[in-house]
Design a protein around this motif. Structure first.
Motif, PDB file in Angstrom:
ATOM      1  N   GLU A  20      21.211 -49.361 -66.884  1.00 41.84           N
ATOM      2  CA  GLU A  20      19.909 -50.418 -66.484  1.00 41.84           C
ATOM      3  C   GLU A  20      18.494 -50.113 -66.698  1.00 41.84           C
ATOM      4  N   PRO A  21      17.507 -50.964 -67.753  1.00 42.28           N
ATOM      5  CA  PRO A  21      16.603 -49.757 -67.562  1.00 42.28           C
ATOM      6  C   PRO A  21      16.151 -50.390 -65.595  1.00 42.28           C
ATOM      7  N   ILE A  22      15.490 -49.025 -65.052  1.00 42.71           N
ATOM      8  CA  ILE A  22      15.108 -48.955 -64.107  1.00 42.71           C
ATOM      9  C   ILE A  22      13.704 -48.444 -63.691  1.00 42.71           C
ATOM     10  N   ILE A  23      12.873 -48.011 -62.335  1.00 39.25           N
ATOM     11  CA  ILE A  23      12.029 -47.607 -62.360  1.00 39.25           C
ATOM     12  C   ILE A  23      12.530 -46.115 -61.947  1.00 39.25           C
ATOM     13  N   THR A  24      11.412 -45.274 -62.960  1.00 43.47           N
ATOM     14  CA  THR A  24      12.016 -43.809 -62.929  1.00 43.47           C
ATOM     15  C   THR A  24      11.924 -43.273 -60.990  1.00 43.47           C
ATOM     16  N   GLY A  25      12.681 -42.248 -60.861  1.00 43.85           N
ATOM     17  CA  GLY A  25      13.069 -41.966 -59.492  1.00 43.85           C
ATOM     18  C   GLY A  25      13.546 -43.139 -58.692  1.00 43.85           C
ATOM     19  N   THR A  26      14.144 -44.028 -58.773  1.00 45.67           N
ATOM     20  CA  THR A  26      14.724 -44.796 -57.737  1.00 45.67           C
ATOM     21  C   THR A  26      15.848 -45.638 -58.448  1.00 45.67           C
ATOM     22  N   ARG A  27      16.683 -46.612 -58.046  1.00 47.08           N
ATOM     23  CA  ARG A  27      17.048 -47.159 -58.193  1.00 47.08           C
ATOM     24  C   ARG A  27      17.041 -48.635 -58.294  1.00 47.08           C
TER      25      ARG A  27
END
Length: 97
Positions: A20-27
């Protein structure tokens, strides 16, 4: 592990939330940011709830959503808690708002 960047701050990683699309470097998923926004939280306030996010990341997530609404709306629907599973006290508190 294959990570695919889909915008400046949004990425997909099959090992995190099944791609699923996430913010880079996070969950933190785009779905979560969109959910807050739909509830009326201004984008500028979202980083106060998720201090690891920058305002640029929030706006990029919203931009990604606007370009991919059908996909993100499907993730939102898949993760929706049915009303009959919400505890009555929580339901009552939500009605009071």
């Amino acid at each position: 592990m294959t990570t695919t960047a889909v915008s400046r701050y949004v990425t997909r990683n099959p090992e995190i939330l099944s791609g699923e699309p996430i913010i880079t470097g996070t969950r933190i998923s785009v779905r979560v940011i969109v959910g807050l926004w739909r509830l009326g939280t201004p984008p500028e306030e979202i980083p106060t709830q998720y201090p690891q996010l920058t305002l640029a990341q929030v706006f990029d997530a919203l931009s990604f959503y606007l370009d991919n609404q059908a996909e993100i709306n499907e993730y939102i629907e898949q993760n929706h808690v049915p009303d009959n599973l919400i505890h009555p006290a929580v339901r009552q508190a939500l009605k009071a708002e």
